[in-house]
Write a protein that holds these residues in place. Structure first.
Motif, PDB file in Angstrom:
ATOM      1  N   HIS A 169      76.567  18.093  37.130  1.00 31.39           N
ATOM      2  CA  HIS A 169      77.095  16.748  37.361  1.00 31.39           C
ATOM      3  C   HIS A 169      76.260  16.091  38.460  1.00 31.39           C
ATOM      4  N   TYR A 183      76.033  13.334  41.458  1.00 29.92           N
ATOM      5  CA  TYR A 183      76.801  12.520  42.409  1.00 29.92           C
ATOM      6  C   TYR A 183      75.817  11.665  43.189  1.00 29.92           C
ATOM      7  N   LYS A 202      75.793  21.036  40.688  1.00 33.77           N
ATOM      8  CA  LYS A 202      76.280  19.742  41.192  1.00 33.77           C
ATOM      9  C   LYS A 202      75.127  19.188  42.019  1.00 33.77           C
ATOM     10  N   LYS A 237      73.073   4.355  37.155  1.00 35.38           N
ATOM     11  CA  LYS A 237      74.280   3.998  36.399  1.00 35.38           C
ATOM     12  C   LYS A 237      73.909   3.551  34.982  1.00 35.38           C
ATOM     13  N   LYS A 271      78.422   8.298  31.539  1.00 33.47           N
ATOM     14  CA  LYS A 271      79.506   8.214  32.509  1.00 33.47           C
ATOM     15  C   LYS A 271      80.102   9.578  32.881  1.00 33.47           C
ATOM     16  N   THR A 322      78.968  10.436  38.979  1.00 36.53           N
ATOM     17  CA  THR A 322      79.979   9.837  39.851  1.00 36.53           C
ATOM     18  C   THR A 322      79.261   9.083  40.968  1.00 36.53           C
ATOM     19  N   ILE A 353      79.485   7.116  44.507  1.00 35.67           N
ATOM     20  CA  ILE A 353      80.349   7.025  45.702  1.00 35.67           C
ATOM     21  C   ILE A 353      79.700   6.090  46.720  1.00 35.67           C
ATOM     22  N   ASP A 399      82.355   4.263  41.663  1.00 40.09           N
ATOM     23  CA  ASP A 399      83.605   4.884  41.206  1.00 40.09           C
ATOM     24  C   ASP A 399      84.581   5.088  42.362  1.00 40.09           C
ATOM     25  N   TYR A 400      84.027   5.413  43.543  1.00 36.67           N
ATOM     26  CA  TYR A 400      84.876   5.662  44.719  1.00 36.67           C
ATOM     27  C   TYR A 400      84.283   4.959  45.928  1.00 36.67           C
ATOM     28  N   ILE A 445      86.519  14.567  46.084  1.00 36.79           N
ATOM     29  CA  ILE A 445      85.942  13.816  44.951  1.00 36.79           C
ATOM     30  C   ILE A 445      84.970  14.725  44.190  1.00 36.79           C
ATOM     31  N   ILE A 446      84.144  15.439  44.937  1.00 35.20           N
ATOM     32  CA  ILE A 446      83.103  16.243  44.303  1.00 35.20           C
ATOM     33  C   ILE A 446      83.692  17.473  43.611  1.00 35.20           C
ATOM     34  N   SER A 461      85.873  15.930  40.205  1.00 35.49           N
ATOM     35  CA  SER A 461      85.356  15.088  39.105  1.00 35.49           C
ATOM     36  C   SER A 461      84.231  15.780  38.380  1.00 35.49           C
TER      37      SER A 461
END
Ligand code: 5GP
Length: 186
Positions: free
Chosen positions: A5, A7, A96, A110, A115, A119, A121, A164-165, A182-183, A186
């Motif tokens: 993922h 971030y 991650k 983005k 999606k 994520t 932030i 997103d956050y 968050i990490i 998600s």
């Protein structure tokens, strides 16, 4: 196989993003922080290959032309870019991956990343007044540079709706815990 993922953390200058990321990685060492490439001169404490890959502008241009960057941007007088291969390899290993980059880079990613894999932030100061105090205390910048960074911060904060956050860095430990949550959720 587990999928990784991505971030992305962005913040106006002086918001404390780098300290937050450092504390986050101490709490969760499995997070891979991507090392960016930049044309900026290294600061005294910085190590090539660890903090950044420091390159000449002509080498940066070559990497742009060879499509080596997942994103790149001109930020406060220098060029910065994220290696597409390094990120892809990490994601494929199921890791991650954390990118600490500016909002322009966040917007490019983005558009490119699906999606479910991404994520975004955004970290903000409690107020512009507090940000001004922090920039002054840091003692790193001239008065004119502080004024520029504050004006930029105001514009950047208006873009927070695209993330997103949003984390308000008022109390450091609380902000680190929010980031960690968050990490890991998600
Ligand atoms: P600094 O020169 O203080 O390390 O970083 C200046 C700004 O460039 C920070 O907002 C930082 O997040 C951003 N930045 C660092 N690496 C990258 C990158 O690879 N891409 C983009 N778009 N911004 C970056």
């Amino acid at each position: 196989m587990k999928t990784g993922h991505l971030y992305v953390i962005s913040a106006p200058s002086g918001t404390g993003k780098t300290s937050l990321v450092k504390a986050l990685i101490e709490k969760d060492p499995s997070i891979r922080l991507s090392v960016s490439t930049t044309t900026r001169e290294p600061r005294a404490s910085e190590v090539n290959g660890k903090d950044y890959f420091f390159v000449k502008k002509e080498d940066f241009d070559k990497q742009i032309n060879n499509n080596e960057f997942l994103e790149w941007a001109y930020v406060y007088g220098n060029f910065y870019g994220t290696s597409a291969t390094l990120v892809k390899n990490s994601i494929n290993r199921g890791e991650k991956v954390l990118l600490e980059i500016d909002w322009q880079g966040a917007f490019q990613i983005k558009q490119r990343y699906s999606k479910g894999l991404l994520t975004l932030i955004f970290v903000v100061p409690p107020s512009l007044e507090i940000l001004k105090e922090r920039l002054q205390k840091r003692g790193q910048d001239k008065v004119s540079v502080i004024a520029e960074r504050l004006a930029a911060a105001k514009e950047e904060m208006a873009k927070s709706g695209n993330f997103d956050y949003v984390i308000i860095n008022e109390k450091f430990d609380t902000a680190v815990s929010e980031l960690y949550r968050i990490i890991n959720c998600s």
